[in-house]
Design a protein around this motif. Structure first.
Motif, PDB file in Angstrom:
ATOM      1  N   LYS A  53       0.837  -1.204   0.000  1.00  0.00           N
ATOM      2  CA  LYS A  53       0.000   0.000   0.000  1.00  0.00           C
ATOM      3  C   LYS A  53       0.873   1.256   0.000  1.00  0.00           C
ATOM      4  CE  LYS A  53      -3.643   2.352   2.520  1.00  0.00           C
ATOM      5  NZ  LYS A  53      -3.472   3.214   3.658  1.00  0.00           N
ATOM      6  N   ALA A  54       1.905   1.277   0.816  1.00  0.00           N
ATOM      7  CA  ALA A  54       2.794   2.443   0.880  1.00  0.00           C
ATOM      8  C   ALA A  54       3.505   2.646  -0.457  1.00  0.00           C
ATOM      9  CB  ALA A  54       3.805   2.275   2.007  1.00  0.00           C
ATOM     10  N   ALA A  55       4.001   1.570  -1.043  1.00  0.00           N
ATOM     11  CA  ALA A  55       4.686   1.666  -2.339  1.00  0.00           C
ATOM     12  C   ALA A  55       3.721   2.162  -3.413  1.00  0.00           C
ATOM     13  CB  ALA A  55       5.268   0.312  -2.733  1.00  0.00           C
ATOM     14  N   ASN A  56       2.498   1.661  -3.395  1.00  0.00           N
ATOM     15  CA  ASN A  56       1.492   2.104  -4.364  1.00  0.00           C
ATOM     16  C   ASN A  56       1.203   3.597  -4.232  1.00  0.00           C
ATOM     17  OD1 ASN A  56       1.050  -0.369  -5.646  1.00  0.00           O
ATOM     18  ND2 ASN A  56      -0.403  -1.018  -4.084  1.00  0.00           N
ATOM     19  N   GLU A  57       1.148   4.098  -2.996  1.00  0.00           N
ATOM     20  CA  GLU A  57       0.888   5.517  -2.765  1.00  0.00           C
ATOM     21  C   GLU A  57       2.028   6.375  -3.305  1.00  0.00           C
ATOM     22  OE1 GLU A  57      -0.107   6.293   1.325  1.00  0.00           O
ATOM     23  OE2 GLU A  57      -1.766   4.871   1.283  1.00  0.00           O
ATOM     24  N   VAL A  58       3.268   5.928  -3.111  1.00  0.00           N
ATOM     25  CA  VAL A  58       4.422   6.682  -3.612  1.00  0.00           C
ATOM     26  C   VAL A  58       4.377   6.745  -5.133  1.00  0.00           C
ATOM     27  CG1 VAL A  58       6.933   6.670  -3.856  1.00  0.00           C
ATOM     28  CG2 VAL A  58       5.902   6.204  -1.636  1.00  0.00           C
ATOM     29  N   VAL A  59       4.129   5.624  -5.777  1.00  0.00           N
ATOM     30  CA  VAL A  59       4.117   5.578  -7.235  1.00  0.00           C
ATOM     31  C   VAL A  59       2.928   6.367  -7.786  1.00  0.00           C
ATOM     32  CG1 VAL A  59       3.908   4.043  -9.235  1.00  0.00           C
ATOM     33  CG2 VAL A  59       5.425   3.430  -7.344  1.00  0.00           C
ATOM     34  N   ALA A  60       1.809   6.328  -7.095  1.00  0.00           N
ATOM     35  CA  ALA A  60       0.616   7.049  -7.554  1.00  0.00           C
ATOM     36  C   ALA A  60       0.788   8.565  -7.441  1.00  0.00           C
ATOM     37  CB  ALA A  60      -0.611   6.600  -6.762  1.00  0.00           C
ATOM     38  N   SER A  61       1.570   9.004  -6.476  1.00  0.00           N
ATOM     39  CA  SER A  61       1.803  10.437  -6.307  1.00  0.00           C
ATOM     40  C   SER A  61       2.779  10.909  -7.378  1.00  0.00           C
ATOM     41  CB  SER A  61       2.382  10.705  -4.917  1.00  0.00           C
ATOM     42  OG  SER A  61       2.656  12.068  -4.760  1.00  0.00           O
ATOM     43  N   THR A  62       2.418  11.956  -8.079  1.00  0.00           N
ATOM     44  CA  THR A  62       3.245  12.399  -9.204  1.00  0.00           C
ATOM     45  C   THR A  62       4.213  13.510  -8.832  1.00  0.00           C
ATOM     46  OG1 THR A  62       1.529  13.944  -9.882  1.00  0.00           O
ATOM     47  CG2 THR A  62       1.520  11.752 -10.909  1.00  0.00           C
ATOM     48  N   ARG A  63       4.095  14.057  -7.627  1.00  0.00           N
ATOM     49  CA  ARG A  63       4.965  15.170  -7.248  1.00  0.00           C
ATOM     50  C   ARG A  63       5.830  14.788  -6.060  1.00  0.00           C
ATOM     51  NH1 ARG A  63       3.261  20.907  -7.993  1.00  0.00           N
ATOM     52  NH2 ARG A  63       3.594  20.791 -10.188  1.00  0.00           N
ATOM     53  N   HIS A  64       7.110  14.561  -6.316  1.00  0.00           N
ATOM     54  CA  HIS A  64       8.074  14.299  -5.256  1.00  0.00           C
ATOM     55  C   HIS A  64       9.221  15.276  -5.440  1.00  0.00           C
ATOM     56  CE1 HIS A  64       6.071  10.554  -4.209  1.00  0.00           C
ATOM     57  NE2 HIS A  64       6.100  10.205  -5.486  1.00  0.00           N
ATOM     58  N   LEU A  65       9.602  15.944  -4.365  1.00  0.00           N
ATOM     59  CA  LEU A  65      10.711  16.883  -4.389  1.00  0.00           C
ATOM     60  C   LEU A  65      11.618  16.540  -3.219  1.00  0.00           C
ATOM     61  CD1 LEU A  65      11.635  19.366  -6.042  1.00  0.00           C
ATOM     62  CD2 LEU A  65      10.566  20.785  -4.293  1.00  0.00           C
ATOM     63  N   ILE A  66      12.831  16.076  -3.522  1.00  0.00           N
ATOM     64  CA  ILE A  66      13.791  15.685  -2.497  1.00  0.00           C
ATOM     65  C   ILE A  66      15.065  16.498  -2.697  1.00  0.00           C
ATOM     66  CG2 ILE A  66      15.128  13.790  -1.519  1.00  0.00           C
ATOM     67  CD1 ILE A  66      12.978  11.885  -2.572  1.00  0.00           C
ATOM     68  N   ASP A  67      15.476  17.191  -1.658  1.00  0.00           N
ATOM     69  CA  ASP A  67      16.676  18.047  -1.722  1.00  0.00           C
ATOM     70  C   ASP A  67      16.622  18.994  -2.917  1.00  0.00           C
ATOM     71  OD1 ASP A  67      17.723  16.905   0.584  1.00  0.00           O
ATOM     72  OD2 ASP A  67      18.878  15.414  -0.517  1.00  0.00           O
ATOM     73  N   GLY A  68      15.428  19.530  -3.190  1.00  0.00           N
ATOM     74  CA  GLY A  68      15.268  20.480  -4.273  1.00  0.00           C
ATOM     75  C   GLY A  68      15.223  19.880  -5.666  1.00  0.00           C
ATOM     76  N   ARG A  69      15.153  18.575  -5.762  1.00  0.00           N
ATOM     77  CA  ARG A  69      15.128  17.905  -7.064  1.00  0.00           C
ATOM     78  C   ARG A  69      13.813  17.172  -7.270  1.00  0.00           C
ATOM     79  NH1 ARG A  69      21.204  15.448  -7.249  1.00  0.00           N
ATOM     80  NH2 ARG A  69      22.200  17.477  -7.149  1.00  0.00           N
ATOM     81  N   LYS A  70      13.295  17.263  -8.490  1.00  0.00           N
ATOM     82  CA  LYS A  70      12.094  16.507  -8.852  1.00  0.00           C
ATOM     83  C   LYS A  70      12.487  15.040  -8.958  1.00  0.00           C
ATOM     84  CE  LYS A  70      10.013  20.278 -11.399  1.00  0.00           C
ATOM     85  NZ  LYS A  70       9.549  20.741 -12.715  1.00  0.00           N
ATOM     86  N   VAL A  71      11.671  14.187  -8.368  1.00  0.00           N
ATOM     87  CA  VAL A  71      11.954  12.753  -8.333  1.00  0.00           C
ATOM     88  C   VAL A  71      10.768  11.986  -8.893  1.00  0.00           C
ATOM     89  CG1 VAL A  71      12.416  10.803  -6.787  1.00  0.00           C
ATOM     90  CG2 VAL A  71      13.486  13.011  -6.352  1.00  0.00           C
ATOM     91  N   GLU A  72      11.054  11.008  -9.735  1.00  0.00           N
ATOM     92  CA  GLU A  72      10.028  10.134 -10.303  1.00  0.00           C
ATOM     93  C   GLU A  72      10.076   8.806  -9.561  1.00  0.00           C
ATOM     94  OE1 GLU A  72      10.744   9.153 -14.362  1.00  0.00           O
ATOM     95  OE2 GLU A  72       8.967   7.890 -14.497  1.00  0.00           O
ATOM     96  N   ALA A  73       8.927   8.332  -9.113  1.00  0.00           N
ATOM     97  CA  ALA A  73       8.853   7.040  -8.425  1.00  0.00           C
ATOM     98  C   ALA A  73       8.195   6.026  -9.339  1.00  0.00           C
ATOM     99  CB  ALA A  73       8.059   7.169  -7.131  1.00  0.00           C
ATOM    100  N   LYS A  74       8.759   4.839  -9.390  1.00  0.00           N
ATOM    101  CA  LYS A  74       8.177   3.744 -10.170  1.00  0.00           C
ATOM    102  C   LYS A  74       8.573   2.429  -9.529  1.00  0.00           C
ATOM    103  CE  LYS A  74      11.855   4.648 -13.432  1.00  0.00           C
ATOM    104  NZ  LYS A  74      12.147   5.056 -14.799  1.00  0.00           N
ATOM    105  N   PHE A  75       7.851   1.383  -9.874  1.00  0.00           N
ATOM    106  CA  PHE A  75       8.159   0.075  -9.314  1.00  0.00           C
ATOM    107  C   PHE A  75       9.445  -0.467  -9.908  1.00  0.00           C
ATOM    108  CE2 PHE A  75       3.612   0.359  -8.476  1.00  0.00           C
ATOM    109  CZ  PHE A  75       3.613   0.025  -7.132  1.00  0.00           C
TER     110      PHE A  75
END
Length: 87
Positions: A35-57
């Motif tokens: 469930k947690a992994a699915n939520e990360v992948v479903a979310s399209t906006r991730h910003l880590i240390d000022g960088r856009k990040v894409e999450a995928k399986f």
């Protein structure tokens, strides 16, 4: 620390070049629940240390999908930075 907001993180690793030890721009995060992994992948906006990040399986190298997205049976997701890694 960013991914803790989505659920319990079992492990997280940033892949580094063995010669320079610089980030290769991607890594792996393993969550306790799918469930947690699915939520990360479903979310399209991730910003880590000022960088856009894409999450995928994560897909094992031996798996070569012919068409469509990889299956979601695992609990592990990968992230990759869309910005170039710097020092």
């Amino acid at each position: 620390k960013y991914f803790i907001d989505f659920g319990h993180v079992e492990s997280a690793i940033v892949m580094r070049d063995p010669a320079t030890l610089r980030s290769r721009g991607f890594g792996f995060v393993t969550f306790r629940t799918a469930k947690a992994a699915n939520e990360v992948v479903a979310s399209t906006r991730h910003l880590i240390d000022g960088r856009k990040v894409e999450a995928k399986f994560a897909v094992p190298r031996s798996a070569t999908p012919v068409s469509g997205p990889p299956g979601t049976s695992g609990q592990q997701s990968a992230f990759s930075s869309s910005a170039s890694a710097s020092g």
